[in-house]
Design an enzyme around this catalytic site. Structure first.
Site, PDB file in Angstrom:
ATOM      1  CE  LYS A  76       2.042   1.129   3.684  1.00 32.12           C
ATOM      2  NZ  LYS A  76       2.024  -0.349   3.666  1.00 32.12           N
ATOM      3  CB  SER A 151      -1.344  -1.357   2.005  1.00 34.19           C
ATOM      4  OG  SER A 151      -0.143  -1.674   2.684  1.00 34.19           O
ATOM      5  CB  SER A 175       1.577  -4.165   1.752  1.00 37.56           C
ATOM      6  OG  SER A 175       0.214  -4.412   1.963  1.00 37.56           O
TER       7      SER A 175
END
Lengths: 485, 95
Positions: A76, A151, A175
């Site tokens: 990420k 997210s 997330s």
């Protein structure tokens, strides 16, 4: 080969049926053809990936062994990577190249992993749809014009579409788990402090934790083995010993008590989602677990408490972006004040600004006790609620999200978006571990089941998830690609 | 505790953010709906409940006061928007 799990790839690499360079090349080819539709990656560093792959092959030729040796993964874009951009999905860090690796990145490198690139996410991890990325939304491979969740949306999308073998994510209020649910992958949020936050760009420091988005629970256990453990560089990482998380995967589920919170299965829950989770519960019962109805009476309070605590911590953390030492600076500032204000106003997106303002308000003179202190008191009530439940059960089963992946632009007002995380937020406030596993489909879109346990019982969650996956094939379903977006 | 447009501008200023005139109304609407959701907390009696700041109630650990970092000034300055003579450069503060 690219559709295989980390465990399968590690085996293929060790027998020599494929090299890391061949495998890395195959993933890069796949990304080149597919990611124009998904936008799962913000940065793909082809040269660096192939260099790492070559080194992995050479190390293996010299007799080296490690669980990730030569396995292509993605991070990420919230984890700092030395030499490759770390943007956090923000204009503020559009050109930021970290001078060091995050501990999670360094540990996976030490374990031999090849980094393909950095995945898309909501700006500074603030969002539940990946629509808040400066680099455009990531898409869900399961449905036209559907969000991947957020997210960690890019990581979930990339794992689901075989654009990497496994990916890292971060979870502050859901997330990792919510995008795992939306994209039909396995997502583990470890206990707070189990995984070092060093080099993981801060959103809300008392809630943030890194973890895997994987094709199977077994793969998630392999990644947790690599990244878990105390780190002297993160003073909030806990000095509790780790275990080999793959050791307990095969334990039978007999004698386990699994709780179903009455409050989560209220009339408001979509009956199709409720039916899928009830079916998951019955499957676990068939594997030997005992089902118990439980109460989490304070669970509805996790939404307001979270939306005070997380923005308050965010407003503090994000005050570092001032245009002085790194990150975006506005053109031709009139004076210092103008430089701060315009750099931040031009560099941050709307949701980030909204949360900074909520947090600033909650921490401001005269409101601190009514909001921030109050939210922390409620945080204790929520933790107590879970502790009480765990006196009677080993794990708690619920939906991960009340919905399947929605269409881009479907949720316009912030509060309706915040409600996405109603089942996941409390887990972060309590600091306990949670996992989302694929549990079924509604109209062709995946839906996940969430399992939660008490502090440091990731091994138990992975055990239950693995046993479920040995007896189901939801996690083996693949989206048909390429598809029109 | 209803907020008005001026409050929104003041909060933005505290955070060193600027809300454009044409954004104030929408910002106030969003802010008010979030606050009304948050205010659900006020219905709960938390009189004798101590605040929980860290989920493990961990207190801040201190390390030995020893130098562990090497001097990385040149690399760190490369990240900065503007530098001069080994220093970060910002607009003039004092005449």
């Amino acid at each position: 080969m690219i559709e295989k799990t980390v465990v399968e790839l590690a085996s293929a690499l060790s027998t020599g049926s494929v090299s890391s360079v061949e495998l890395t090349r195959a993933f890069i080819d796949r990304i080149t053809t597919i990611d124009t539709q998904l936008n799962a990656y913000i940065t793909v560093d082809e040269q660096e990936a192939l260099k790492q792959a070559k080194e992995a092959d050479e190390a293996r030729a010299r007799g080296a062994h490690s669980p990730f040796l030569g396995v292509p993964i993605a991070h990420k874009d919230l984890f700092c990577t030395q030499g490759t951009k770390t943007t956090c999905g923000s204009k503020m860090l559009q050109n930021f190249v970290s001078p060091y690796d995050a501990t999670v990145v360094a540990r996976l490198k030490d374990s031999g992993a090849v980094t393909l690139g950095k995945t898309n996410c909501d700006e500074f991890a603030m969002g539940s749809s990946n629509e808040n990325s400066f680099f455009g939304p990531a898409y869900n491979p399961w449905g036209k014009n559907r969000v991947p969740g957020g997210s960690s949306g890019g990581s979930a999308s990339a794992v689901a579409a075989d654009l990497c073998a496994i990916a890292t994510g971060t979870d502050t209020g859901g997330s990792i788990r919510q995008p795992a649910s939306f994209c039909g992958v396995t997502g583990l949020k470890p206990t707070y402090g189990r995984v070092s936050r060093w080099g993981m760009v801060a959103y809300a420091s008392s809630l943030d934790v890194g973890g895997p988005l994987a094709k199977t629970a077994h793969d998630a256990a392999v990644m947790l083995n690599a990244i878990a453990g105390h780190d002297p560089k993160d003073s909030t990482s806990v000095a509790v010993s780790t275990e080999d998380y793959t050791q307990s995967l095969d334990a039978p589920l007999t004698n386990l008590r699994i709780g179903l919170p009455r409050q989560y299965f209220s009339q408001d829950l979509d009956p199709r989602v409720a039916a899928i989770i009830q079916e998951t519960a019955r499957n676990l019962e068939n594997l030997g677990a005992t089902l118990v109805d439980i109460d989490l009476e304070k669970s509805t309070l996790s939404l307001p408490a979270y939306y005070v605590i997380a923005p308050a911590e965010a407003s503090t953390n994000l005050s570092r972006y001032d245009g002085v030492r790194y990150g975006y600076r506005c053109e031709d500032p009139l004076d210092l004040e103008d430089m701060y204000t315009r750099s931040r106003t031009e560099g941050f997106g709307n949701e980030v600004k909204r949360r900074i303002m909520i947090g600033t308000y909650a921490l401001s003179a005269g409101y601190y006790d009514a909001y921030y202190k109050k939210a922390q008191r409620i945080r204790r009530l929520i933790k107590q609620d879970f502790s009480k439940a765990f006196e009677n059960v080993d794990a708690i089963l619920s939906p991960t999200s009340p919905f399947t992946a929605f269409e881009l632009g479907a949720k316009k007002d912030p509060v309706s978006m915040y409600l996405e995380d109603i089942y996941t937020l409390g887990v972060n406030l309590a600091g306990i571990p949670g996992i989302s596993i694929p549990a079924g489909f509604i109209n062709g879109l995946p839906i996940g089941a969430q399992l939660v346990a008490s502090d440091f019982r990731e091994g138990l969650l992975l055990n239950i998830a693995h046993q479920y996956q040995q007896n189901s094939d939801w996690h083996k379903q693949k989206p048909s690609m390429p598809m029109g977006v | 505790m209803a907020l008005n447009e001026k409050n929104i501008k003041d909060i933005a200023h505290l955070a060193r953010l600027k809300i454009e005139e044409n954004e104030v109304v929408e910002s106030l609407t969003d802010f008010s709906s979030i606050l009304s959701m948050i205010n659900e907390m006020q219905t709960v009696d938390t009189e004798n409940i101590p605040p929980l700041a860290n989920p493990h109630e961990q207190i801040q650990r201190l390390r030995k006061d020893a130098v562990t970092e090497s001097n990385d000034r040149d690399n760190l300055l490369k990240l900065a928007p503007k530098t001069t003579d080994g220093l970060f450069l910002v607009p003039k503060v004092i005449d």
